[in-house]
Design an enzyme around this catalytic site. Structure first.
Site, PDB file in Angstrom:
ATOM      1  N   HIS A 137      30.777  44.855  46.653  1.00  0.00           N
ATOM      2  CA  HIS A 137      31.791  45.434  47.271  1.00  0.00           C
ATOM      3  C   HIS A 137      31.589  46.463  48.456  1.00  0.00           C
ATOM      4  O   HIS A 137      31.773  47.602  48.487  1.00  0.00           O
ATOM      5  CB  HIS A 137      32.558  46.646  46.262  1.00  0.00           C
ATOM      6  CG  HIS A 137      34.063  46.891  46.316  1.00  0.00           C
ATOM      7  ND1 HIS A 137      34.955  47.301  45.442  1.00  0.00           N
ATOM      8  CD2 HIS A 137      34.467  47.097  47.521  1.00  0.00           C
ATOM      9  CE1 HIS A 137      36.012  47.787  46.084  1.00  0.00           C
ATOM     10  NE2 HIS A 137      35.988  47.626  47.318  1.00  0.00           N
TER      11      HIS A 137
ATOM     12  N   ARG B   8      41.129  43.197  44.940  1.00  0.00           N
ATOM     13  CA  ARG B   8      40.536  44.259  44.116  1.00  0.00           C
ATOM     14  C   ARG B   8      40.441  43.123  42.664  1.00  0.00           C
ATOM     15  O   ARG B   8      40.969  42.186  42.529  1.00  0.00           O
ATOM     16  CB  ARG B   8      41.691  45.040  43.459  1.00  0.00           C
ATOM     17  CG  ARG B   8      41.850  46.322  44.646  1.00  0.00           C
ATOM     18  CD  ARG B   8      40.504  47.344  44.357  1.00  0.00           C
ATOM     19  NE  ARG B   8      40.766  48.262  45.322  1.00  0.00           N
ATOM     20  CZ  ARG B   8      40.272  48.422  46.574  1.00  0.00           C
ATOM     21  NH1 ARG B   8      39.514  47.308  47.116  1.00  0.00           N
ATOM     22  NH2 ARG B   8      40.439  49.452  47.477  1.00  0.00           N
TER      23      ARG B   8
ATOM     24  N   GLU C 184      33.648  47.271  37.946  1.00  0.00           N
ATOM     25  CA  GLU C 184      32.411  47.579  39.063  1.00  0.00           C
ATOM     26  C   GLU C 184      31.623  48.731  38.756  1.00  0.00           C
ATOM     27  O   GLU C 184      32.220  49.732  38.000  1.00  0.00           O
ATOM     28  CB  GLU C 184      32.954  47.620  40.520  1.00  0.00           C
ATOM     29  CG  GLU C 184      33.673  46.470  41.002  1.00  0.00           C
ATOM     30  CD  GLU C 184      34.315  46.689  42.490  1.00  0.00           C
ATOM     31  OE1 GLU C 184      34.160  47.498  42.823  1.00  0.00           O
ATOM     32  OE2 GLU C 184      34.968  45.721  42.625  1.00  0.00           O
TER      33      GLU C 184
END
Lengths: 329, 329
Positions: A293, A246, A275
């Site tokens: 991602h 993460r 993000e």
């Protein structure tokens, strides 16, 4: 109209509420809609609590992603809920204790994505070391024919790789990197008796002893910014870092600073603190490979996930046993 | 001037002729020049035969790349030659029979680059399947923040990979892909008794049975365009091809056509028929990753190669045994 009639919902369709919605749901929406009545809170202008109070008082099943928090407060607005299906491998976004108290079953993706995520970690690492993305651009821009020889990269074999967090994903990364001739060691809360890799209880020592760090741990209060300035200093100027965990596991501002100054040698980053925004300062750096991602974004994993969710929904409404439940431990 | 004096050649330096020159030579030129008198035909305006006749009649050692052909005709102009050092893993550019006849020793890189080349093959394959280069561009162009979700890729695990040519490099590719959970089989002139992978004596059958082909064979008269229209048809619309062998092993025109038409799913190409030119038609395709023939371009391999060459030169001029000789078989 014939096709419409074939796929039109039967009048007594069972109901599920979808939060997010998950990318997998969008991909298989037709299949879900043909079998279930779908509540779509994201399409409603009214606040979530009010939406749930108005529409979801009898809803028994919820499909969610890791980006949706099912706290005790939200769960209170779903009084009939008996099943949560999350498309994620982690369940830290769900109040599991409250679910247990209320007898709500929780189905999750468990290790379903571990191989895909590990593959991307290795792909990003090879790209950074061997300049694959930059080489692709070099050829496609026509620079090869104009400029000739391309700069040397770095060999993966023989490198000391430190894995931060040796869970399902970390183990898969280790297995792959062993086949490339890397020397694997790891940092983890506890030594894993099932593996023979060298264990460092101190992440700073792991960084100092490693050429490459691959960050695979869950994001928790303990791992937030666990990769900080000190760890990057310990990794050193020739060090490379890959993050498929993460964004907030790394202090991103420090990482950007180290990369800009050349104080570490490169990075492959699949996750970011904010993000879908990645730090613009990294956009011009060829030794930094960025990924949006998508570590579990494969056709095959999405099909597996769809099957897991739809089989569990069928089983649930037929009062049959569920699979891939969050354990009772 | 002090520095110039330190590195200036001693008067009785031994002489080598360098053809190409190899990239490794350029990188370590200072070290070579301090120990040897270097003949540089590429810097001379006169034709090679004349250059050799004028300057190289007493030269005993030559350093070359795979792009330089040492035919019997060229060798005739090097009457004192006793040692050839080629920076390549193959020796098909050298007339080995003539060398044997004349007692010229040939030192080559053998399997020195196999791991690096295999690493790049896997890197290209992961890039094609998981869209790593294209994802990097997506983020760096700012498209992630603007457009959101990125298309799905394909899982590597479980794929049937056919290796064309199971030599040093093919074996290394196979070893790595096994760790990713691929099912490996191969085509080769002969079955390899040392491995348990499924062997196909017919390359067309291998292509039909494979999701992915990784081309690792040497370029010979037999393997020229061995990957042709029929093989690409057998591989099929969902097939992916990676070439780290030589460009001419594939019929490049056909491959371009198949990729343009979507008649195969993607390609990772490190070598081309007309280097340094790669087919422009491929430049716009995100499912095609191009690499500028750099599979062995790592700092570590170049250092190893430099050491091999310089140790052999020292040994040669001291009448000591050489290593990594082309076998007498």
């Amino acid at each position: 109209m014939a096709e419409g009639q074939q796929t039109s919902p039967a009048p007594l369709l069972r109901e599920i509420i979808v939060f997010g919605p998950p990318y997998m749901f969008i991909k298989y929406e037709k299949q879900f809609s043909s079998r279930y009545r779908i509540l779509r809170p994201w399409e409603s202008p009214i606040p979530l609590a009010q939406f749930l109070e108005t529409h979801a008082q009898n809803t028994q099943a919820a499909l969610i992603t890791s980006f949706v928090s099912l706290s005790a407060a939200v769960l209170r607005n779903l009084p009939a809920l008996r099943l949560i299906l999350t498309t994620s491998a982690g369940v830290d976004h769900i109040d599991i204790i409250e679910c247990r108290r209320r007898g709500i079953a929780v189905v999750y993706a468990a290790a379903m994505f571990s191989a895909d995520v590990a593959d991307l970690a290795v792909g990003l690492l090879l790209d950074v070391l061997r300049k694959i993305s930059a080489g692709n651009r070099f050829v496609k821009n026509g620079d090869w024919a104009k400029q000739g020889d391309y700069p040397l990269g770095f060999k993966l074999g023989g490198k000391k790789v430190g894995i931060v967090g040796l869970g399902n994903i970390g183990i898969e990364v280790a297995k792959r990197l062993e086949a490339f001739g890397c020397e694997v060691s790891y940092y983890s809360r506890n030594r894993k008796p099932s593996v023979s890799y060298v264990f460092y209880p101190d992440i700073s020592e792991l960084a100092a002893k490693s050429d490459i760090l691959v960050v695979c741990c869950a994001l928790t209060e303990q791992t937030h910014h666990i990769i900080n300035r000190d760890i990057l200093l310990a990794l050193g100027k020739k060090g490379v870092i890959v993050n498929i965990a993460r964004g907030a596991v790394i202090d991103e501002k420090e990482l950007v600073h180290f990369l800009q100054q050349g104080d570490i040698a490169g990075a492959g980053l699949e996750v970011f603190e904010n993000e879908p925004f990645a730090p613009k300062e990294l956009f011009e750096l060829d030794n930094v490979v960025l990924s949006p991602h998508v570590a579990n974004f494969t056709e095959e994993s999405f099909r597996d996930l769809y099957e897991l969710v739809s089989e569990n929904l069928e089983a649930f409404f037929a009062n049959k046993p569920l699979r891939s439940l969050v354990s009772e431990e």
